[in-house]
Design a protein around this motif. Sequence first.
Motif, PDB file in Angstrom:
ATOM      1  N   MET A   9      -1.452  -1.457   5.141  1.00 14.36           N
ATOM      2  CA  MET A   9      -0.040  -1.812   5.097  1.00 14.36           C
ATOM      3  C   MET A   9       0.753  -0.538   4.809  1.00 14.36           C
TER       4      MET A   9
ATOM      5  N   GLU B 122      -2.707  -6.658  -1.063  1.00 15.26           N
ATOM      6  CA  GLU B 122      -2.691  -5.232  -0.733  1.00 15.26           C
ATOM      7  C   GLU B 122      -3.097  -4.397  -1.946  1.00 15.26           C
TER       8      GLU B 122
ATOM      9  N   GLU C 291       6.627  -1.416   4.705  1.00 16.32           N
ATOM     10  CA  GLU C 291       6.483  -2.877   4.720  1.00 16.32           C
ATOM     11  C   GLU C 291       6.230  -3.413   3.312  1.00 16.32           C
TER      12      GLU C 291
END
Length: 123
Positions: free
Chosen positions: A23, A54, A27
């Motif tokens: 990622m 994440e 974002e």
Amino acid sequence: MKQVIPFIVGAMTMSITVPASAMPVSEFLPKADKLMNAGMGGMFSKHRKPVMAEMKKVTNGYRADIKAARASGKTPSSCPPSKGKGRLNGKEFLAHLKSIPMERRDMEVKTAFRDFMKIKYPC
């Protein structure tokens, strides 16, 4: 907001494996920022799961790299305290992400996290 910080910090310190998918900071940052600003509502935010996933992935990879470097006798990229001895502050990490120039925010969160850890826990 104070209640949301433990979610992010907890995600940084958990050791559950998550499928790999990078990622970018561009974002991640808006989602994490909204989550931090949501207060108690952050527990129900649609951003909670992707942010936590994440951070789990990033911290697991980071810990594995540190362990591998130490096992092979190499100096790791940073020298954090042993697991459970140190606490990461979600606000500090977000501040680090916000300090990244807009034109570099396409870097992966894992790269930004490693850079943050080099600053926070130099060897």
